[in-house]
Design a protein around this motif. Structure first.
Motif, PDB file in Angstrom:
ATOM      1  N   VAL A  13       0.777  -1.127   0.058  1.00 23.57           N
ATOM      2  CA  VAL A  13       0.081   0.047   0.281  1.00 23.57           C
ATOM      3  C   VAL A  13       1.186   1.289   0.338  1.00 23.57           C
ATOM      4  CG1 VAL A  13      -1.995  -0.959   0.802  1.00 23.57           C
ATOM      5  CG2 VAL A  13       0.078  -0.181   2.574  1.00 23.57           C
ATOM      6  N   ALA A  14       0.208   1.859  -0.995  1.00 25.08           N
ATOM      7  CA  ALA A  14       1.216   3.324  -1.025  1.00 25.08           C
ATOM      8  C   ALA A  14       0.742   4.774  -0.094  1.00 25.08           C
ATOM      9  CB  ALA A  14       1.170   3.991  -2.671  1.00 25.08           C
ATOM     10  N   TYR A  15       1.520   4.998   1.406  1.00 25.60           N
ATOM     11  CA  TYR A  15       0.845   5.701   2.564  1.00 25.60           C
ATOM     12  C   TYR A  15       1.133   7.399   1.953  1.00 25.60           C
ATOM     13  CZ  TYR A  15       0.183   7.734   6.620  1.00 25.60           C
ATOM     14  OH  TYR A  15      -0.979   8.692   7.570  1.00 25.60           O
ATOM     15  N   PHE A  16      -0.516   8.052   1.778  1.00 26.47           N
ATOM     16  CA  PHE A  16      -0.986   9.100   1.778  1.00 26.47           C
ATOM     17  C   PHE A  16      -0.976   9.860   2.495  1.00 26.47           C
ATOM     18  CE2 PHE A  16      -2.555  13.322  -0.400  1.00 26.47           C
ATOM     19  CZ  PHE A  16      -1.626  13.711  -1.288  1.00 26.47           C
ATOM     20  N   HIS A  17      -0.049  11.150   3.131  1.00 27.78           N
ATOM     21  CA  HIS A  17       0.102  11.033   4.488  1.00 27.78           C
ATOM     22  C   HIS A  17      -0.429  12.138   4.573  1.00 27.78           C
ATOM     23  CE1 HIS A  17       3.726  13.415   3.779  1.00 27.78           C
ATOM     24  NE2 HIS A  17       4.545  12.088   3.755  1.00 27.78           N
ATOM     25  N   GLY A  18      -0.128  13.201   3.418  1.00 32.18           N
ATOM     26  CA  GLY A  18      -1.106  14.295   3.368  1.00 32.18           C
ATOM     27  C   GLY A  18      -0.341  15.307   4.356  1.00 32.18           C
ATOM     28  N   CYS A  19      -0.382  17.045   4.343  1.00 36.97           N
ATOM     29  CA  CYS A  19       0.824  17.698   5.287  1.00 36.97           C
ATOM     30  C   CYS A  19       0.360  17.618   7.112  1.00 36.97           C
ATOM     31  CB  CYS A  19      -0.223  19.343   4.729  1.00 36.97           C
ATOM     32  SG  CYS A  19      -0.208  19.285   3.109  1.00 36.97           S
ATOM     33  N   TYR A  20      -1.401  17.381   7.388  1.00 36.84           N
ATOM     34  CA  TYR A  20      -0.822  17.349   8.978  1.00 36.84           C
ATOM     35  C   TYR A  20      -0.193  16.132   9.379  1.00 36.84           C
ATOM     36  CZ  TYR A  20      -2.719  20.343  12.858  1.00 36.84           C
ATOM     37  OH  TYR A  20      -2.986  20.375  13.817  1.00 36.84           O
ATOM     38  N   ALA A  21      -0.698  15.272   9.399  1.00 38.75           N
ATOM     39  CA  ALA A  21       0.522  13.744   9.905  1.00 38.75           C
ATOM     40  C   ALA A  21       1.813  14.033   9.268  1.00 38.75           C
ATOM     41  CB  ALA A  21      -0.149  12.348   8.459  1.00 38.75           C
ATOM     42  N   ASN A  22       2.289  14.733   8.242  1.00 40.98           N
ATOM     43  CA  ASN A  22       3.581  14.699   8.421  1.00 40.98           C
ATOM     44  C   ASN A  22       4.373  15.636   9.171  1.00 40.98           C
ATOM     45  OD1 ASN A  22       6.107  14.690   7.042  1.00 40.98           O
ATOM     46  ND2 ASN A  22       5.788  16.263   5.704  1.00 40.98           N
ATOM     47  N   TYR A  23       3.449  17.285   9.170  1.00 41.10           N
ATOM     48  CA  TYR A  23       4.293  18.586  10.241  1.00 41.10           C
ATOM     49  C   TYR A  23       3.492  17.995  11.335  1.00 41.10           C
ATOM     50  CZ  TYR A  23       6.193  19.736   5.422  1.00 41.10           C
ATOM     51  OH  TYR A  23       6.492  19.244   4.355  1.00 41.10           O
ATOM     52  N   ASN A  24       3.056  17.555  12.157  1.00 42.69           N
ATOM     53  CA  ASN A  24       1.974  18.044  13.514  1.00 42.69           C
ATOM     54  C   ASN A  24       1.142  16.729  13.769  1.00 42.69           C
ATOM     55  OD1 ASN A  24       0.558  20.025  10.713  1.00 42.69           O
ATOM     56  ND2 ASN A  24       0.885  21.676  12.952  1.00 42.69           N
ATOM     57  N   THR A  25      -0.133  15.753  13.250  1.00 42.53           N
ATOM     58  CA  THR A  25       0.058  14.505  13.528  1.00 42.53           C
ATOM     59  C   THR A  25       0.508  13.933  13.544  1.00 42.53           C
ATOM     60  OG1 THR A  25      -1.898  14.744  12.635  1.00 42.53           O
ATOM     61  CG2 THR A  25      -2.265  15.901  15.136  1.00 42.53           C
ATOM     62  N   THR A  26       1.868  13.543  13.481  1.00 45.59           N
ATOM     63  CA  THR A  26       2.787  12.235  13.279  1.00 45.59           C
ATOM     64  C   THR A  26       2.072  11.359  13.850  1.00 45.59           C
ATOM     65  OG1 THR A  26       4.653  13.703  14.442  1.00 45.59           O
ATOM     66  CG2 THR A  26       4.367  13.750  12.887  1.00 45.59           C
ATOM     67  N   GLU A  27       2.383  11.344  15.305  1.00 41.11           N
ATOM     68  CA  GLU A  27       1.683  10.329  15.673  1.00 41.11           C
ATOM     69  C   GLU A  27       0.339   9.585  15.222  1.00 41.11           C
ATOM     70  OE1 GLU A  27       1.232  13.143  17.082  1.00 41.11           O
ATOM     71  OE2 GLU A  27      -0.631  13.200  17.265  1.00 41.11           O
ATOM     72  N   VAL A  28      -0.331   9.558  14.557  1.00 39.97           N
ATOM     73  CA  VAL A  28      -1.318   9.448  13.295  1.00 39.97           C
ATOM     74  C   VAL A  28      -0.521   8.316  12.635  1.00 39.97           C
ATOM     75  CG1 VAL A  28      -2.969   9.411  12.094  1.00 39.97           C
ATOM     76  CG2 VAL A  28      -3.156  10.959  14.215  1.00 39.97           C
ATOM     77  N   ALA A  29       0.059   9.139  11.693  1.00 46.29           N
ATOM     78  CA  ALA A  29       1.153   8.695  10.351  1.00 46.29           C
ATOM     79  C   ALA A  29       1.565   7.144  11.060  1.00 46.29           C
ATOM     80  CB  ALA A  29       1.580   9.433   9.970  1.00 46.29           C
ATOM     81  N   LYS A  30       2.311   7.426  12.258  1.00 49.92           N
ATOM     82  CA  LYS A  30       3.267   6.381  12.838  1.00 49.92           C
ATOM     83  C   LYS A  30       2.131   4.594  12.960  1.00 49.92           C
ATOM     84  CE  LYS A  30       6.643   9.422  14.570  1.00 49.92           C
ATOM     85  NZ  LYS A  30       7.397  10.500  15.756  1.00 49.92           N
ATOM     86  N   ALA A  31       1.407   5.444  14.274  1.00 53.37           N
ATOM     87  CA  ALA A  31      -0.395   4.322  14.285  1.00 53.37           C
ATOM     88  C   ALA A  31      -0.384   3.614  13.030  1.00 53.37           C
ATOM     89  CB  ALA A  31      -0.711   4.841  14.944  1.00 53.37           C
ATOM     90  N   MET A  32      -0.099   4.578  11.972  1.00 57.14           N
ATOM     91  CA  MET A  32      -0.625   3.612  10.396  1.00 57.14           C
ATOM     92  C   MET A  32       0.510   2.695  10.219  1.00 57.14           C
ATOM     93  SD  MET A  32      -1.799   4.532   6.712  1.00 57.14           S
ATOM     94  CE  MET A  32       0.106   3.819   7.063  1.00 57.14           C
ATOM     95  N   VAL A  33       1.361   3.380  10.146  1.00 50.42           N
ATOM     96  CA  VAL A  33       2.412   2.355   9.331  1.00 50.42           C
ATOM     97  C   VAL A  33       2.435   1.283  10.646  1.00 50.42           C
ATOM     98  CG1 VAL A  33       4.716   1.947   9.537  1.00 50.42           C
ATOM     99  CG2 VAL A  33       3.383   4.371   8.743  1.00 50.42           C
ATOM    100  N   ARG A  34       3.216   0.792  11.762  1.00 49.69           N
ATOM    101  CA  ARG A  34       3.234   0.093  12.911  1.00 49.69           C
ATOM    102  C   ARG A  34       1.896  -1.052  12.450  1.00 49.69           C
ATOM    103  NH1 ARG A  34       4.155   4.396  16.979  1.00 49.69           N
ATOM    104  NH2 ARG A  34       6.398   4.605  16.867  1.00 49.69           N
ATOM    105  N   LEU A  35       0.493  -0.100  12.514  1.00 50.73           N
ATOM    106  CA  LEU A  35      -0.682  -1.169  12.304  1.00 50.73           C
ATOM    107  C   LEU A  35      -0.728  -1.883  10.638  1.00 50.73           C
ATOM    108  CD1 LEU A  35      -3.513  -2.024  13.362  1.00 50.73           C
ATOM    109  CD2 LEU A  35      -4.397   0.117  11.862  1.00 50.73           C
ATOM    110  N   TYR A  36      -0.747  -1.156   9.813  1.00 44.63           N
ATOM    111  CA  TYR A  36      -0.271  -2.194   8.908  1.00 44.63           C
ATOM    112  C   TYR A  36       0.480  -2.705   8.717  1.00 44.63           C
ATOM    113  CZ  TYR A  36      -4.558  -0.495   6.135  1.00 44.63           C
ATOM    114  OH  TYR A  36      -5.199   0.387   5.356  1.00 44.63           O
ATOM    115  N   GLU A  37       1.755  -2.749   9.203  1.00 46.25           N
ATOM    116  CA  GLU A  37       2.886  -3.709   9.250  1.00 46.25           C
ATOM    117  C   GLU A  37       2.730  -4.606  10.540  1.00 46.25           C
ATOM    118  OE1 GLU A  37       6.879  -0.813   7.826  1.00 46.25           O
ATOM    119  OE2 GLU A  37       6.691  -1.678   9.840  1.00 46.25           O
TER     120      GLU A  37
END
Length: 448
Positions: free
Chosen positions: A211-235
């Protein structure tokens, strides 16, 4: 209106022109009337599908609190009907529309109100709003949040101090009309993409589940914990994550009529994401506004090679797991303790509703041990991305959100949950609650 009814109606229109009976018209050589210059969107068919039932009017949260707002029917079908005969300008009230898309979701005829509103807003900004006006400059800055966030993230601690320093906020309100009541979102000291690079990218290799993750601006610069949770969950579920180069989804640009900016970003996103789809991956997004832009707004507004492929292969991150994994079965054997063992007051974002995803968190978490979840109703949060970040719309934004605030405070839980980062911002602003993303709770259930 059913598809058959719509097709019959379109056929009837083709056979009849200005009241002339069908037998006078040669269907092989119709006497077409050019109303819109070649290359422009012709939204007449959609306008004709509107039969003025006013369902869109009753679902509009702006019209509910602002009686001077003409409403979505006027902004959409009526304006496009008027443009058939005269070179009329777009009514300035189009800038009062919050782009929540509730009208688009509710229309029983399937009139594409979102496409009409976005197109009208772009035409208004291009032709009627001075590029030297404070309003244009302010809106351009808000619409291009990625640029501001990228600069701020070079010095995140300094930016966090300066952006909420009272004299700075006072000056921003006086000069740019950005309301001082709002707290600027905190920038992460390490962006998601920096974290991703530091960890060495994907920890799971699986050519059959990419899967290719489109993280958008907010998960990249602000709520990075959401993006990290998504990565760990999918893995955890055995997926190989790809993080292609990407820009803003364009959602704040659509809402501010900056369609040229949105197209530039869309061209990069479509090119890079269509390439990974070609190699077998699907695209997922953790923000429902981002997934909606990629799957709905791009093909409605732009003609870019690969755009339909991207639209068909883009999913909300939670939606994708529910489709491809037995998530409900796995939930039965999972439990949550610690920080996320909470009673959550859940708000479904308007852009989630537009994609038919407004019940997925409620249906999922009601069976998760350690978690309680309560839907706080179907009202709009009111912030609508950048809408509530404008001084002249701040009070209106809070009036729209009042029902959600009231329901949150009546709920048992004192922690919020939503998939939209700006809805979460409004929930925190109106109640003082901490707000989390469903992916964070799922990570706590399966990974922690």
């Amino acid at each position: 209106m059913s598809e058959k009814h719509r097709a019959d109606e379109a056929d009837r229109r083709r056979r009849t022109t200005d009241g002339v009976a069908s037998e006078t018209v040669n269907p092989e050589q119709p006497d077409a009337v050019e109303v819109f210059p070649e290359g422009e969107f012709d939204l007449r068919p959609g306008a004709d599908d509107c039969y003025k039932c006013t369902t869109c009017e009753t679902s509009c949260p702006v019209a509910a609190v602002d009686k001077s707002f003409p409403g979505p029917k006027f902004q959409g079908p009526e304006q496009w009907r008027l443009k058939r005969k005269d070179e009329i300008e777009i009514d300035p009230s189009i800038s009062e529309c919050s782009n929540c898309l509730r009208c688009d979701t509710s229309c029983p005829s399937g009139v594409n109100l979102a496409q009409m509103h976005n197109t009208a807003r772009g035409e208004y900004v291009d032709n009627q709003l001075s590029t030297f006006s404070i309003k244009y400059v302010r809106n351009r800055i808000l619409a291009n949040y990625r640029t501001s966030a990228r600069l701020a993230s070079m010095f995140p601690r300094t930016a966090n101090f300066v952006m909420n320093f009272k004299p700075v906020r006072w000056a921003m309100e006086k000069i740019l009309h950005v309301p001082s009541e709002r707290d600027f979102p905190e920038f992460a000291t390490q962006t998601f993409r920096e974290w991703w690079s530091e960890r060495g990218g994907a920890q799971v290799t699986n050519p059959d589940k990419q899967v290719a993750y489109f993280h958008g601006c907010y998960a990249n610069y602000n709520t990075t914990e959401v993006a990290k949770a998504m990565v760990r969950l999918y893995e955890y579920f055995g997926y190989e994550i790809l993080v292609p180069p990407q820009k803003c989804s364009g959602t704040p640009m659509f809402a501010n009529g900056m369609l040229d900016d949105a197209r530039r970003h869309a061209e990069t996103n479509v090119e890079n994401l269509a390439a990974v789809i070609e190699d077998g991956a699907d695209v997922i997004a953790s923000c429902t506004s981002c997934s909606m832009a990629l799957r709905n707004e791009y093909p409605e507004l732009f003609d870019i090679d690969g755009i339909e492929t991207l639209a068909k292969n883009t999913f909300d991150a939670l939606e994708y797991l529910r489709i491809h994994e037995d998530l409900h079965g796995a939930i039965q054997d999972a439990s949550v303790s610690g920080e996320f063992a909470e009673e959550f007051a859940y708000h479904a974002p308007c852009h989630s509703r537009n994609q038919g995803l407004d019940r997925q968190a409620i249906e999922l978490f009601r069976d998760l041990d350690g978690v309680q979840i309560e839907d706080v109703g179907d009202s709009c949060s009111g912030i609508s991305g950048t809408y509530g970040w404008k001084e002249e719309k701040y009070e209106k934004s809070m009036k729209i959100g009042a029902e959600m605030f009231e329901h949150m405070e009546a709920a048992e839980g004192t922690t919020g949950m939503t998939e939209c980062p700006t809805c979460g911002m409004q929930m925190e602003h109106g109640t003082g609650y901490d707000v989390h993303h469903p992916l964070e709770v799922l990570e706590a259930a399966f990974v922690d």
